[in-house]
Design a protein around this motif. Structure first.
Motif, mmCIF file in Angstrom:
data_model
loop_
_atom_site.group_PDB
_atom_site.id
_atom_site.type_symbol
_atom_site.label_atom_id
_atom_site.label_comp_id
_atom_site.label_asym_id
_atom_site.label_seq_id
_atom_site.Cartn_x
_atom_site.Cartn_y
_atom_site.Cartn_z
ATOM 1 N N GLY A 68 0.824 -1.199 0.000
ATOM 2 C CA GLY A 68 0.000 0.000 0.000
ATOM 3 C C GLY A 68 0.858 1.250 0.000
ATOM 4 O O GLY A 68 2.089 1.203 0.104
ATOM 5 N N SER B 29 2.337 4.854 1.353
ATOM 6 C CA SER B 29 2.629 5.622 2.570
ATOM 7 C C SER B 29 2.114 7.036 2.341
ATOM 8 O O SER B 29 2.495 7.697 1.379
ATOM 9 C CB SER B 29 4.129 5.625 2.863
ATOM 10 O OG SER B 29 4.855 6.173 1.778
ATOM 11 N N ARG C 291 -6.713 2.062 4.611
ATOM 12 C CA ARG C 291 -5.655 1.276 5.268
ATOM 13 C C ARG C 291 -6.212 -0.015 5.863
ATOM 14 O O ARG C 291 -5.630 -1.091 5.729
ATOM 15 C CB ARG C 291 -4.995 2.119 6.362
ATOM 16 C CG ARG C 291 -3.855 1.428 7.091
ATOM 17 C CD ARG C 291 -3.514 2.147 8.380
ATOM 18 N NE ARG C 291 -4.641 2.097 9.329
ATOM 19 C CZ ARG C 291 -4.616 2.683 10.521
ATOM 20 N NH1 ARG C 291 -3.556 3.396 10.904
ATOM 21 N NH2 ARG C 291 -5.656 2.596 11.322
ATOM 22 N N ASP C 292 -7.361 0.104 6.526
ATOM 23 C CA ASP C 292 -7.891 -1.027 7.279
ATOM 24 C C ASP C 292 -8.694 -2.010 6.439
ATOM 25 O O ASP C 292 -8.812 -3.186 6.799
ATOM 26 C CB ASP C 292 -8.767 -0.516 8.424
ATOM 27 C CG ASP C 292 -7.985 0.299 9.445
ATOM 28 O OD1 ASP C 292 -6.745 0.209 9.430
ATOM 29 O OD2 ASP C 292 -8.618 1.025 10.228
ATOM 30 N N GLY D 57 -6.266 -2.150 1.944
ATOM 31 C CA GLY D 57 -4.816 -2.216 1.855
ATOM 32 C C GLY D 57 -4.186 -1.287 0.853
ATOM 33 O O GLY D 57 -2.971 -1.357 0.626
ATOM 34 N N VAL E 163 -3.716 1.764 1.281
ATOM 35 C CA VAL E 163 -2.865 2.633 2.105
ATOM 36 C C VAL E 163 -2.172 1.772 3.151
ATOM 37 O O VAL E 163 -2.819 1.005 3.873
ATOM 38 C CB VAL E 163 -3.694 3.740 2.780
ATOM 39 C CG1 VAL E 163 -2.846 4.499 3.805
ATOM 40 C CG2 VAL E 163 -4.251 4.697 1.733
ATOM 41 N N ALA E 164 -0.860 1.897 3.228
ATOM 42 C CA ALA E 164 -0.097 1.098 4.188
ATOM 43 C C ALA E 164 0.117 1.840 5.500
ATOM 44 O O ALA E 164 0.084 1.243 6.573
ATOM 45 C CB ALA E 164 1.255 0.709 3.584
ATOM 46 N N SER E 165 0.359 3.143 5.412
ATOM 47 C CA SER E 165 0.631 3.919 6.616
ATOM 48 C C SER E 165 0.122 5.336 6.450
ATOM 49 O O SER E 165 0.034 5.857 5.332
ATOM 50 C CB SER E 165 2.135 3.940 6.924
ATOM 51 O OG SER E 165 2.846 4.615 5.889
ATOM 52 N N ILE E 166 -0.233 5.969 7.579
ATOM 53 C CA ILE E 166 -0.745 7.345 7.575
ATOM 54 C C ILE E 166 -0.047 8.134 8.669
ATOM 55 O O ILE E 166 -0.007 7.701 9.831
ATOM 56 C CB ILE E 166 -2.263 7.388 7.834
ATOM 57 C CG1 ILE E 166 -3.019 6.502 6.848
ATOM 58 C CG2 ILE E 166 -2.771 8.828 7.754
ATOM 59 C CD1 ILE E 166 -4.467 6.276 7.244
#
Length: 392
Positions: free
Chosen positions: A32, A34, A55-56, A59, A61-64
């Protein structure tokens, strides 16, 4: 809604986001993205929520990480900071309230190589890509090139107007003030050469005359929440289908629409110009500033040691146009602009307007006092006014 720094002083290694539209940059399908989110207020919140869902749930988005502005009160937190911290997201707060010039993203040297706390005027330093994408929604700072250089795929901005109409920091207010019947929320790239002129990546139109259970023009809080929710969906869709989003990009100057500017507003912009304002404009002021400054007027009250009285600001909290079939329409039409009359049977104030239509006011708030009904205002102030009503 983002002020963009012009590109003077950029080195040849800096790649504006627009250039990436034709480049081979693309997300790694095995992981995902960042993301760093820049936001402040209630408009920003649905966009941040959309990133968390991405993100949840899928997938993409890996990190926020989150960047919020520094507030005047050191103990205060803006809406986004409170939500982000409660969600366990890493939050960054710039060291100054008015600029990012002396601040760099964590792990990267700020401009001039200082620690960001001094007053040196060093040239911005590009740090190279450390994140994939920046997402901006109602942030307010100039995004400096040394910060933009930290994003491999660039920075995108959620703008709540039908661009190129209402470019600027207050598009929601100006959409209502202009009496627009349609608008849109747009996803654009952050172009470092000008203000809100980046390529249009996605657009969702909205008919303002058909919003469920909402009068026209819509009040500011309703318009804001509606467009913010749609903006969050656009961001999530764009991140999930990044290459398709880039393929659909269109320069704003090819849209065939006339650009307009939506400058920052203040409480003085909410003052009703009774001498010239028709009833419809008074209503637009009321809706455009609802929940923020509110539509405002002035009255003059007796005051000790002030022969001409003291001018007091009044917020008009509940207001509507006196309709043609209203029982008091004839009475309202006879009132001079700004003149106040008490409509006892319907427990409201009638105020004359420049087009002899009039508005009805149900509740108000006199400067320094608690909000009150039209009945309470009539009992406490109407006979004491120096003049026939609101100051024209």
């Amino acid at each position: 809604m983002l002020r963009i720094l012009r590109a003077s002083g950029l080195s040849s290694s800096f790649t504006p986001f627009r250039a990436l539209l034709s480049s081979s940059s693309s997300p790694d399908p095995q992981r995902g993205l960042s993301v760093v989110f820049f936001g402040t207020d209630d408009f920003s919140l649905p966009v941040l929520n959309a990133l968390v869902e991405a993100r949840d749930c899928d997938g993409s988005v890996a990190s926020i990480e989150v960047v919020v502005p520094k507030l005047k009160d050191p103990s205060a937190k803006c809406t986004i900071e409170s939500v982000a911290r409660s969600a366990g997201l890493r939050v960054h707060v710039p060291n100054r309230r008015t600029t990012l010039k002396y601040w760099g993203l964590p792990g990267a040297p700020p401009p001039g190589g200082s620690d960001g706390d001094g007053d040196d005027d060093g040239e911005p330093m590009e740090i190279g890509p450390r994140y994939d994408v920046g997402v901006v929604a109602s942030f307010g700072y100039l995004i400096r090139p040394h910060i933009a250089s930290a994003f491999r795929l660039g920075i995108i901005n959620v703008h709540p107007s039908d661009l190129p109409r209402h470019r600027g920091p207050a598009p929601l207010h100006h959409t209502i003030l202009a009496g627009d019947t349609t608008t849109a929320v747009c996803l654009i790239d952050v172009d470092p050469t000008a203000f809100d002129v980046g390529a249009l990546l996605a657009r969702s139109p909205l008919d303002l005359t058909t919003l469920p259970d909402t009068p026209f023009p819509p009040p500011l809080p309703v318009l804001s929440s509606t467009l913010a929710g749609t903006g969050g969906k656009l961001v999530r869709s764009a991140l999930r289908s990044w290459n398709a989003t880039l393929d659909a990009a269109v320069d704003q100057d090819r849209l065939g629409a006339e650009p307009s500017h939506a400058p920052k507003v203040s409480k003085d912009d909410a003052i009703v110009p009774w001498a010239t304002a028709p009833a419809a404009h008074v209503l637009r002021l009321h809706r455009a500033f609802a929940g923020s400054f509110d539509a405002q007027a002035f009255v003059t009250l007796p005051a000790r040691r002030k022969p001409d009285g003291a001018r007091k600001r009044v917020k008009l909290l509940e207001l509507d146009v006196v309709a043609a079939g209203d029982p008091a329409a004839g009475d309202a039409a006879q009132l001079a602009p700004g003149t106040i009359a008490f409509d006892k049977p319907r427990k409201r104030l009638l105020v004359g307007t420049a087009d002899a239509v009039g508005v009805a006011v149900g509740s108000l708030q006199v400067e320094g006092k608690a909000p009150c009904s039209a009945v309470d205002f009539a009992n406490a102030y109407l006979r004491r006014l120096l003049g026939s009503g609101f100051v024209v």
